[in-house]
Design a protein around this motif. Structure first.
Motif, mmCIF file in Angstrom:
data_model
loop_
_atom_site.group_PDB
_atom_site.id
_atom_site.type_symbol
_atom_site.label_atom_id
_atom_site.label_comp_id
_atom_site.label_asym_id
_atom_site.label_seq_id
_atom_site.Cartn_x
_atom_site.Cartn_y
_atom_site.Cartn_z
ATOM 1 N N VAL A 74 38.039 25.177 66.261
ATOM 2 C CA VAL A 74 37.126 25.125 65.120
ATOM 3 C C VAL A 74 36.993 23.683 64.642
ATOM 4 O O VAL A 74 37.978 22.986 64.436
ATOM 5 C CB VAL A 74 37.596 26.055 63.975
ATOM 6 N N GLN A 75 35.757 23.221 64.513
ATOM 7 C CA GLN A 75 35.495 21.831 64.111
ATOM 8 C C GLN A 75 34.689 21.733 62.822
ATOM 9 O O GLN A 75 34.760 20.730 62.129
ATOM 10 C CB GLN A 75 34.754 21.104 65.244
ATOM 11 N N THR A 76 33.908 22.749 62.527
ATOM 12 C CA THR A 76 33.178 22.776 61.258
ATOM 13 C C THR A 76 33.536 24.051 60.517
ATOM 14 O O THR A 76 33.528 25.135 61.099
ATOM 15 C CB THR A 76 31.645 22.706 61.474
ATOM 16 N N ILE A 77 33.863 23.910 59.257
ATOM 17 C CA ILE A 77 34.198 25.055 58.418
ATOM 18 C C ILE A 77 33.629 24.781 57.030
ATOM 19 O O ILE A 77 33.992 23.813 56.375
ATOM 20 C CB ILE A 77 35.721 25.302 58.423
ATOM 21 N N ASP B 137 32.501 22.828 69.094
ATOM 22 C CA ASP B 137 31.692 22.328 70.201
ATOM 23 C C ASP B 137 32.490 22.027 71.461
ATOM 24 O O ASP B 137 31.901 21.720 72.496
ATOM 25 C CB ASP B 137 30.948 21.048 69.780
ATOM 26 N N ASP B 138 33.829 22.097 71.395
ATOM 27 C CA ASP B 138 34.612 21.683 72.554
ATOM 28 C C ASP B 138 34.978 22.862 73.451
ATOM 29 O O ASP B 138 34.560 24.000 73.230
ATOM 30 C CB ASP B 138 35.862 20.903 72.111
ATOM 31 N N LEU B 139 35.795 22.592 74.479
ATOM 32 C CA LEU B 139 36.133 23.603 75.476
ATOM 33 C C LEU B 139 36.894 24.774 74.876
ATOM 34 O O LEU B 139 36.675 25.932 75.253
ATOM 35 C CB LEU B 139 36.956 22.956 76.598
ATOM 36 N N SER B 140 37.796 24.498 73.925
ATOM 37 C CA SER B 140 38.578 25.576 73.311
ATOM 38 C C SER B 140 37.673 26.579 72.603
ATOM 39 O O SER B 140 37.893 27.794 72.683
ATOM 40 C CB SER B 140 39.587 24.993 72.313
ATOM 41 N N ASP C 241 28.070 30.062 66.468
ATOM 42 C CA ASP C 241 28.504 29.989 65.073
ATOM 43 C C ASP C 241 28.935 31.374 64.584
ATOM 44 O O ASP C 241 28.401 32.398 65.018
ATOM 45 C CB ASP C 241 27.385 29.461 64.177
ATOM 46 N N ILE C 242 29.892 31.402 63.647
ATOM 47 C CA ILE C 242 30.374 32.644 63.054
ATOM 48 C C ILE C 242 30.193 32.558 61.541
ATOM 49 O O ILE C 242 30.612 31.583 60.917
ATOM 50 C CB ILE C 242 31.870 32.887 63.376
ATOM 51 N N VAL C 243 29.553 33.558 60.959
ATOM 52 C CA VAL C 243 29.366 33.614 59.512
ATOM 53 C C VAL C 243 30.195 34.769 58.963
ATOM 54 O O VAL C 243 30.187 35.864 59.519
ATOM 55 C CB VAL C 243 27.872 33.747 59.125
ATOM 56 N N ILE C 244 30.942 34.500 57.886
ATOM 57 C CA ILE C 244 31.861 35.491 57.330
ATOM 58 C C ILE C 244 31.519 35.745 55.870
ATOM 59 O O ILE C 244 31.283 34.808 55.093
ATOM 60 C CB ILE C 244 33.326 35.019 57.432
ATOM 61 N N LEU D 296 39.625 31.925 54.548
ATOM 62 C CA LEU D 296 39.750 30.539 54.993
ATOM 63 C C LEU D 296 40.996 30.356 55.855
ATOM 64 O O LEU D 296 40.948 29.723 56.920
ATOM 65 C CB LEU D 296 39.799 29.603 53.791
ATOM 66 N N LEU D 297 42.134 30.900 55.401
ATOM 67 C CA LEU D 297 43.371 30.772 56.166
ATOM 68 C C LEU D 297 43.239 31.418 57.544
ATOM 69 O O LEU D 297 43.767 30.910 58.533
ATOM 70 C CB LEU D 297 44.531 31.416 55.398
ATOM 71 N N LEU D 298 42.531 32.545 57.607
ATOM 72 C CA LEU D 298 42.349 33.233 58.890
ATOM 73 C C LEU D 298 41.557 32.386 59.872
ATOM 74 O O LEU D 298 41.992 32.149 61.010
ATOM 75 C CB LEU D 298 41.620 34.562 58.679
ATOM 76 N N PHE D 299 40.418 31.893 59.448
ATOM 77 C CA PHE D 299 39.488 31.307 60.409
ATOM 78 C C PHE D 299 39.757 29.837 60.690
ATOM 79 O O PHE D 299 39.288 29.313 61.704
ATOM 80 C CB PHE D 299 38.047 31.556 59.961
#
Length: 246
Positions: free
Chosen positions: A74-77, A94-97, A113-116, A65-68
């Protein structure tokens, strides 16, 4: 507006200056070192108890969690039990970053999306666990273009540190290659040596980008540490020429 347009053109052209974006795209959390120190204590145990192993699993999830949450944009975690699988962590934006982060990690916007998955077992990750994440990304999380295993001792079939160059593929490594060829989705594996490098800004982006590139290159060697800005893999008669100019 012209500056923004020119910057986006630079990103699309694969400008080498992208490497300098890594420290912008990942800011290491100040708490991370403390949690990694606790993980190192667990790793040094000869025969951990069942409770210690369970606690290590929760600790690894906290580290993840701290890493990502340190990724820019990042807007959804989320970490939850869906109608089917349990997701250790699912992050997106969803934004430019986040778009810039996706470009740096060779991800399409439609699969941003990224799944860990966090695995605190002492043995290398078995093929059945790798197959499970492949299935989830293909059938459940259709918008996930990158899967990441956070492990202590890597995955079966992957190159070992300080070993000779790997010339054949098997187990998880073989499944990784076939899954990528079939779906164009990416799964990479981070192990404990990678984790202890991630207290520096930009390091997570650097390591992930190298592991993703190696999925196409299949160098047969483990990826180089994040602090080594360049990856030089040349035979002796070429390496001597490269070093003479640097």
């Amino acid at each position: 507006m012209e500056s923004i347009i020119n910057a986006m053109k630079s990103l699309e052209s694969g400008n080498p200056a992208l490497n300098k974006l890594a420290s912008y795209l990942y800011k290491a959390d100040a708490q991370l070192s403390k949690y990694l120190d606790e993980l190192n204590i667990y790793i040094q145990l000869d025969k951990p108890t069942r409770k210690q192993t369970q606690d290590a699993g929760k600790l690894l999830e906290q580290i993840v969690l701290l890493l990502f949450k340190g990724l820019k944009g990042v807007q959804t975690i989320k970490s939850f039990q869906s109608a089917g699988p349990q997701y250790d962590l699912l992050v997106s934006g969803d934004d430019l970053s986040w778009d810039v982060m996706c470009k740096t990690l060779y991800l399409d916007r439609e699969k941003r999306d990224i799944v860990i998955e966090a695995k605190a077992t002492n043995s290398p990750l078995p093929d059945k666990q790798f197959a499970r994440l492949c299935s989830i990304m293909e059938h459940n999380l259709r918008g996930a273009g990158l899967g990441i295993f956070i492990t202590l001792n890597g995955a079966s079939g992957f190159p070992k540190r300080d070993s000779t160059r790997q010339r054949a593929v098997s187990d998880c490594r073989l499944r990784q290659i076939i899954f990528h060829a079939r779906t164009n989705k990416i799964i990479v594996v981070l192990e404990k040596e990678d984790l202890f490098q991630l207290t520096q800004n930009g390091s997570l982006i650097e390591i992930l980008a190298r592991k993703i590139r190696d999925l196409s290159e299949l160098s047969g060697l483990p990826t180089t540490p994040a602090e080594q800005f360049q990856e030089i893999d040349l035979p002796a008669h070429l390496k001597i020429l490269y070093e003479s100019d640097t």
